[in-house]
Design a protein around this motif. Sequence first.
Motif, short mmCIF file in Angstrom:
data_model
loop_
_atom_site.label_atom_id
_atom_site.label_comp_id
_atom_site.label_asym_id
_atom_site.label_seq_id
_atom_site.Cartn_x
_atom_site.Cartn_y
_atom_site.Cartn_z
N SER A 38 0.83 -1.20 0.00
CA SER A 38 0.00 0.00 0.00
C SER A 38 0.86 1.26 0.00
N LEU A 39 1.92 1.26 0.80
CA LEU A 39 2.82 2.40 0.84
C LEU A 39 3.52 2.59 -0.51
N ARG A 40 3.96 1.50 -1.10
CA ARG A 40 4.64 1.59 -2.39
C ARG A 40 3.71 2.16 -3.46
N ALA A 41 2.44 1.77 -3.40
CA ALA A 41 1.47 2.25 -4.39
C ALA A 41 1.25 3.76 -4.28
N ARG A 42 1.40 4.30 -3.06
CA ARG A 42 1.18 5.74 -2.84
C ARG A 42 2.46 6.55 -2.98
N HIS A 43 3.57 5.86 -3.14
CA HIS A 43 4.88 6.52 -3.13
C HIS A 43 5.37 6.72 -4.56
N ALA A 44 5.75 7.94 -4.89
CA ALA A 44 6.12 8.23 -6.28
C ALA A 44 7.56 8.68 -6.45
N SER A 45 8.35 8.66 -5.39
CA SER A 45 9.70 9.23 -5.48
C SER A 45 10.75 8.28 -4.91
N ALA A 46 10.87 7.11 -5.49
CA ALA A 46 11.89 6.16 -5.03
C ALA A 46 13.27 6.79 -5.17
N GLY A 47 14.10 6.54 -4.18
CA GLY A 47 15.45 7.10 -4.20
C GLY A 47 15.60 8.36 -3.38
N ASP A 48 14.51 8.83 -2.79
CA ASP A 48 14.54 10.07 -2.01
C ASP A 48 14.05 9.77 -0.59
N PRO A 49 14.96 9.74 0.40
CA PRO A 49 14.51 9.44 1.76
C PRO A 49 13.52 10.46 2.30
N ASP A 50 13.65 11.72 1.90
CA ASP A 50 12.71 12.73 2.39
C ASP A 50 11.31 12.48 1.87
N ALA A 51 11.20 12.00 0.63
CA ALA A 51 9.89 11.64 0.09
C ALA A 51 9.32 10.43 0.83
N ALA A 52 10.20 9.54 1.27
CA ALA A 52 9.75 8.38 2.06
C ALA A 52 9.10 8.84 3.36
N PHE A 53 9.68 9.85 4.00
CA PHE A 53 9.09 10.37 5.23
C PHE A 53 7.71 10.98 4.96
N ASP A 54 7.57 11.64 3.80
CA ASP A 54 6.27 12.21 3.43
C ASP A 54 5.22 11.10 3.30
N THR A 55 5.58 10.03 2.59
CA THR A 55 4.64 8.93 2.38
C THR A 55 4.25 8.28 3.70
N LEU A 56 5.19 8.21 4.62
CA LEU A 56 4.92 7.61 5.93
C LEU A 56 4.20 8.56 6.88
N GLY A 57 4.07 9.82 6.49
CA GLY A 57 3.37 10.79 7.32
C GLY A 57 4.15 11.28 8.51
N ILE A 58 5.48 11.24 8.41
CA ILE A 58 6.31 11.63 9.56
C ILE A 58 7.31 12.73 9.20
N SER A 59 7.15 13.37 8.06
CA SER A 59 8.15 14.33 7.60
C SER A 59 8.33 15.50 8.56
N GLU A 60 7.27 15.87 9.27
CA GLU A 60 7.36 17.04 10.16
C GLU A 60 8.18 16.78 11.41
N ILE A 61 8.49 15.53 11.71
CA ILE A 61 9.27 15.24 12.92
C ILE A 61 10.68 14.75 12.58
N VAL A 62 11.08 14.89 11.31
CA VAL A 62 12.41 14.45 10.89
C VAL A 62 13.39 15.61 10.99
N HIS A 63 14.52 15.36 11.62
CA HIS A 63 15.61 16.33 11.70
C HIS A 63 16.74 15.84 10.80
N LYS A 64 17.42 16.76 10.15
CA LYS A 64 18.49 16.33 9.25
C LYS A 64 19.64 17.32 9.24
N SER A 65 20.81 16.79 8.86
CA SER A 65 21.99 17.64 8.74
C SER A 65 22.18 18.04 7.29
#
Length: 385
Positions: free
Chosen positions: A358-385
């Motif tokens: 189901s996640l793969r079907a909704r995910h359109a940006s393979a190769g981008d970890p930040d897009a993965a966080f969007d698909t998982l609904g957790i992008s707002e709590i991700v911190h990055k360098s």
Amino acid sequence: MTATVAAPAQHTTHQRLLHHVAAEDAPQARLDAIVVPNGRPAAYLKDAFRAAREVDATLLLLCSKNARATDAVLAAKRAGVRVRAIDTDEAAGLGAVPPFATSKLLQAKRLLRRTDTSFKRNLGVLVADLAGWQRILFLDDDIRLYPHKDIPLPRPSNLRAAAGLLDEYAAAGLANIGMPDNSVVCHAYRESGGKQDTFVGGGALALGRDAFSSFFPDIYNEDWFFLLSGTGLRATAVTSFAYQHDYDPYRNTVRARSEELGDTLAEGIYCLLDNGRGIADANAAYWADFLESRRAFIRTTLRQVQDAPYLTGGYEDRMRAALKAAHGRSLLIEPDLCVRYLRAWQRDRDTWQTHLLSLRARHASAGDPDAAFDTLGISEIVHKS
């Protein structure tokens, strides 16, 4: 010295299920990411930082307890490492990881552990899958990969060897040359004179994409369950080595109690695999016999502890208390619970794979970890360098 009582039917090694490959004989491959279930302060991440920098891998830090994502990111910036960090307590209620029937069963029986290790590892697998990572390494924050004092560890170039094995194997573990990664019961068996081996574990485990279809149940020995297919063990290799820091397995009796069900189930299943049988053979009659064997193993260990002249004082007392706690918990485990747990686990495997699709079907940006966080609904709590 008192002679060691012979080990009962519970097996003390499962090494023949693994494929041992010397690092120098393994092919080399790129490691895309190192995933650290982080519960300790940022000072414990030095080896993870150095490894990520040297093999040019993204570092994914899943933080809770005494670890904070903001602190970890700041330390990673200073170390020159690209990192994504999440305070997983904030992610727990966002639906990224599906609910599992096994957890519901154990909660109803008041046997569910109060740890978040499985949640972190499952979240790491989902991020890896959606980010398009081909090869990842799970690395606990109490594992060392570099020489330290008198510890002769290899350089993390050997991590590329572990990654290279993933074209042939679903997983490749690093052999632990530090504190043995065993349950409380098996630690006591070894320390009292028994010959007790170890297995590969999630603390230093490389995974390829084929393994992402598996999940970590919320139970002790969750990594042993992860390595299973629906019928047996996935092809698993062991190469190179790492070092786990010392800890006291007998500090209190809670650890022994909380481990007992998971240790019983995992040891029971892997005994079947050792004997050329499959998970389907783990019926109620099998568990009735194995539970008796398990309890005999604990009683054997208690006798060895009592008879060993070098185990004395408070240390012996704590060891005996832990073993008695494990035995008491074992008496509450019935064959029917073991059967029901494995049925729930099989359903959870389907739940996990459906969730992944189901996640793969909704995910359109393979190769981008930040897009993965969007698909998982957790992008707002991700911190990055």
